[in-house]
Write an enzyme that holds these catalytic residues in place. Structure first.
Site, PDB file in Angstrom:
ATOM      1  NE  ARG C  21      -3.376   2.169   3.108  1.00 47.96           N
ATOM      2  CZ  ARG C  21      -2.974   3.028   4.046  1.00 47.96           C
ATOM      3  NH1 ARG C  21      -1.843   2.851   4.679  1.00 47.96           N
ATOM      4  NH2 ARG C  21      -3.737   4.075   4.356  1.00 47.96           N
ATOM      5  NE  ARG C  25      -3.970   4.437  -1.101  1.00 50.33           N
ATOM      6  CZ  ARG C  25      -5.004   4.236  -0.269  1.00 50.33           C
ATOM      7  NH1 ARG C  25      -4.977   4.741   0.960  1.00 50.33           N
ATOM      8  NH2 ARG C  25      -6.054   3.566  -0.672  1.00 50.33           N
ATOM      9  CG  ASN C 103      19.654 -11.766   3.007  1.00 47.56           C
ATOM     10  OD1 ASN C 103      19.695 -10.616   2.566  1.00 47.56           O
ATOM     11  ND2 ASN C 103      20.150 -12.110   4.181  1.00 47.56           N
ATOM     12  N   GLY C 104      17.042 -14.084  -0.117  1.00 42.25           N
ATOM     13  CA  GLY C 104      16.916 -14.800  -1.378  1.00 42.25           C
ATOM     14  C   GLY C 104      16.395 -13.861  -2.456  1.00 42.25           C
ATOM     15  CB  THR C 126      11.789 -12.131   6.584  1.00 40.42           C
ATOM     16  OG1 THR C 126      12.049 -13.248   7.436  1.00 40.42           O
ATOM     17  CG2 THR C 126      12.849 -11.087   6.855  1.00 40.42           C
ATOM     18  CG  ASP C 128      12.890 -16.148  10.220  1.00 39.31           C
ATOM     19  OD1 ASP C 128      11.974 -16.482  10.997  1.00 39.31           O
ATOM     20  OD2 ASP C 128      13.277 -16.860   9.284  1.00 39.31           O
ATOM     21  NE  ARG C 163       0.354 -31.477  31.773  1.00 39.76           N
ATOM     22  CZ  ARG C 163      -0.848 -31.558  31.247  1.00 39.76           C
ATOM     23  NH1 ARG C 163      -1.343 -30.553  30.561  1.00 39.76           N
ATOM     24  NH2 ARG C 163      -1.570 -32.651  31.397  1.00 39.76           N
ATOM     25  N   GLY C 171      12.508 -19.619  13.448  1.00 42.43           N
ATOM     26  CA  GLY C 171      13.844 -19.019  13.468  1.00 42.43           C
ATOM     27  C   GLY C 171      14.905 -20.061  13.165  1.00 42.43           C
ATOM     28  CD  GLU C 223      12.139 -22.954  12.126  1.00 42.50           C
ATOM     29  OE1 GLU C 223      11.972 -21.876  11.559  1.00 42.50           O
ATOM     30  OE2 GLU C 223      11.558 -23.981  11.777  1.00 42.50           O
TER      31      GLU C 223
END
Lengths: 324, 324, 324, 324
Positions: C21, C25, C103-104, C126, C128, C163, C171, C223
């Protein structure tokens, strides 16, 4: 420093609990005892104080409001009130304070330190983001998101009915919430205390929108705007545009003060709470911990109180371009 | 029936889009063509109509507002207006209508059917839940949750400052939103149009709370309460309790009409949209599809218009017990 | 520059629509024509392109995903693919590009500019936050809040049952989401790719917590952590602590990519979209627009691709202190 | 009945706190003393019990989890365990119990009442909605909305990338969460334990969607589906459709158990908590309070345990029609 106190004062803001938690855990980490003072300066005068441990702040990082409660104290503005507060702190062996609040809070702390030598380091807790010495204040990001959520909802109904909505957000002296929520919400116009927007300009922008077939418009009004409240602005507009125009007004009010704090506010509050307690331990006094350009800085209370925090020109320019 | 029209009319409500989607997909499933009519009766008169396919309603189930837009039409209240609408429908070959709206919408549809024989089946779309013939209306559950979200936020700040808050929710003739959001929000008192709550009783309840050390209280006021708006009630209370009491007022306003519909509203809207279109195909006319005790039922428009929908005594009793 | 193209590429991120947008604009404001290219480089090769006007981006600022869709294109990695893309752009008279991605995306744009001289300015989209040249990337703040919402929910159930929860957040190469959501969520420990946390240390921290009567614990695992996925970490822990410990694992997954963008992301996306288009018009090429210390800066693609973005030591230290 | 106990048992569910609050305030209202028992039957055996007052349940109506904590107790399955529990209750003078939980909880309570004559009335607290004797269980509406929020987020990213998503929601023996969140989320297909959906049918539906140019699809899988977990279903599908299809899997997991309860769940929990305590006072035993067709009813535990709760045929039919 062996023992400190922490309190919240002034209007509450989301993230204050995350800040209290960081003060308490930071103190524990550094081997300093910490006492919670309830209801700000009122509790300091009344001696409403309790020892806090690490577990005292378990499970509060996500909660709005403040577990220490907040109040405004007229008595602390008197020498007698401050004397009582001082006596209580001495009795408890409290040697320093962390104050979470705004300029009113910091003014009191500065006077108190001058009179009795008890050092205070502040953390900026206010949704208005009107404090010099930090890019953002604790609670601001959450308040903007709360206002934005309301704007998103109102856009649904504005679009469904081809309506013009005036939405009043908080900010008596500052247009920060208005500008940020306005940009994020895709508002046609934002009216802030810092910049004069004459009614004629509002009318002009609405008419331009209609000429481009915009059928609904949203205008954000900061509560401190010179043209008056959102209702007053709407009334002035009503007489100058098509009298059949469907104009509605919503005032967001106190909902903006509450709610679970955003991630941003919890992290900011944690950094500033830790920064305040570590500053206090390191010997700082009458300064506010702030984050400027991602760095922790300490700014003297007299500067945070005296110096203005102008609104970004870039953001004001963006409102115009994006509503093209 | 080969070809039908669908429109939304009156105040918009979250879930209307989910209902439109169910009408369109239900029609497609049964091999019936469906046209969308924009802006309710205004669009019917103006011929603002387009053919809808299954993909026309993709990705709208989660959106607030109505893609067909809504409006109130004075012209449809005139015989000339209805004649134009009829001519347009005949030109397009539209043989039946699904109307999503409230009693104003249904009254128009009933008159129209009597005059021109075009059958309409209604789906109840209004946040107020004030329609006889269905346990809940489309949009009500979302509106209650929106009000509740605001109450939760305000409780944060009420508790932090020991304040009394009066919160005005929507409901000009109906206390449903007030009662449900009040129970769910843990309010001390709920004031609704259906039941007279004298100011003296409000004062009494506040004083009882204080005597049990309740430091903050929240009172929900439906906009149609006999004692006046939340602001008026608060003003009356102010003079009768401690003049230093910190009393605040918030009016939730149009935010209650918008937002992504809740799961409940999307499912209800889907059932009623499908029920309406299948009823229409099966030969129903001048009836509203509703869900009563989990069953789909059709109620004549004259009953939904004429009969009151009293508020549950059980819920009113619960407010009292739970605020003990 | 008379005519430009805009596209999104790589993984989608909340705020991409707000960025599109601002590009559109901004271009309209400066009198430059703008074309939307669908599905990133795939659409550039296929000629899947359309003219965008101001109203093309109405009512999208609040939507997740990307209206231009995104895809990864193997064909653009070949000289033949890029030749086709170039021919299409020349045919359409497109003289410059705004690329929203990571980056890609930027690597492809840099090669393309070197070969054919079509300038591209990038905007970092992104979740990340792993791009050098900007403090934050578009989508990161929303992803952190989404992860935080899940952590808050899981804490409810963790506390109710005493628990230990291992929660895996996104990430692959970056611990930013893990660290920020971990601090904001009050996690006991955060495991990130940038710092080695041996299993023995995790066990130690859990045991310390039990010795202080902490009955439930939350550990956030990025991850890309070296000790493996959250499930693998949990399995290793299980054998080293009390075998009766109630250990659960949740992997948040793709929910982190979606949702309505936060206020922060919408404003950041608006600034970066406007900055990218104005940079392009001013003659920039093969650079990414970023915000560093609140200022708009342009960083060469080769730097954003080559240089690492280390995680803040301050934040890692805070996790430890705050879980005392 | 002068003194009763209340506890939560089994998996926690949002709204349990609202239910505890209603039990406590209902008891106080009727002049009955109430004790909170921590960790379900474990706490009953251990004597982990405390006196609750009206203020003990202040400010919890909006909180997820359970302030009384929950646990599964193997010891209560033994005669020795139940003897200890009985002795503790007798010592405390507790004459009746309100149990908030599911069938496991009620089975224990029924056996306990048969052995020792301590009456229990149950309130159905489980997100799965798998209990005969009530239209909805406490926590179900919130869990559906949590799943729906995730589905909405994933649809953003599914649409942006033309992906097929398999989303696994809770429901080991019951497809209620799957069906309701699937309808509300606009899913293409819902796979539930109650109905066999062969893989060939899933493939067929996906192919039909593609033939109508649907580029992205969402399929909801209840964790108890016969074809296996969402991951297993996805793996089976993958080999039968285009191998280049971009198929993703997300398992929502424990996030569905937490979060602030919805308005619906708070009201339902309040009605059932009050209904349970008033039933107990009136002499009911070994029954569950439920709401059927808006009326409060008591169903014997043996029926809630023995009788199945079939899923609505209407809803299953709707999934098909609406994904046309």
């Amino acid at each position: 420093m062996k023992r400190i106190g922490v309190f919240t004062s002034g209007g509450d803001a989301p993230g204050m609990n995350a800040c209290i938690r960081a003060v308490v855990r930071g103190a524990v980490y550094h081997g300093v005892e910490v006492f919670g003072i309830r209801r700000g300066y009122s509790g300091m005068i009344a001696g409403d104080v309790y020892k806090m441990e690490s577990h005292s702040v378990s499970n509060i990082v996500q909660r709005g409001g403040t577990i220490l409660k907040s109040a405004r104290s007229k008595e602390f503005m008197t020498p007698e009130g401050r004397k009582k507060a001082y006596d209580n702190l001495i009795d408890l062996g409290i040697e320093g304070l962390v104050a979470i609040g705004g300029n009113g809070t910091f003014t009191g702390a500065m006077i108190f330190c001058n009179e009795y030598g008890i050092p205070t380091v502040g953390a900026p807790g206010t949704i208005d983001n009107d404090l010099y010495g930090t890019d953002y204040t604790i609670g601001f990001d959450t308040a903007v998101n709360t206002a934005l959520d309301a704007i998103d909802r109102i856009r649904d109904t504005a679009s469904s009915h081809d309506r013009i909505f005036f939405i009043e957000v908080m900010g008596r002296d500052s247009g920060y919430i208005a500008v940020q929520s306005g940009i994020a919400g895709g508002a046609e116009l934002v009216m802030v205390p810092e910049v004069l927007t004459p009614i004629s300009e509002v009318v002009e922008i609405l008419k331009q929108g209609w000429s481009r077939s915009k059928s609904s418009s949203i205008i954000i009004v900061a509560e401190g705007d010179e043209e008056g409240s959102a209702q007053e602005v709407a009334d002035k507009i009503k007489v100058q545009v098509d009298e059949n125009a469907d104009i509605r007004v919503t005032t967001l009010g106190h909902t903006q003060r509450g709610g679970q704090p955003s991630a941003y506010d919890r992290i900011l509050a944690s950094r500033l709470g830790l920064g305040a307690v570590e500053g206090l331990i390191a010997g700082q006094k009458s300064v506010m911990a702030g984050i400027v350009n991602n760095d922790l800085v300490y700014t003297p209370f007299e500067d945070t109180i005296r110096l203005p925090k102008p609104i970004s020109e870039d953001l004001l320019r963006m409102v115009k371009i994006l509503s093209v």
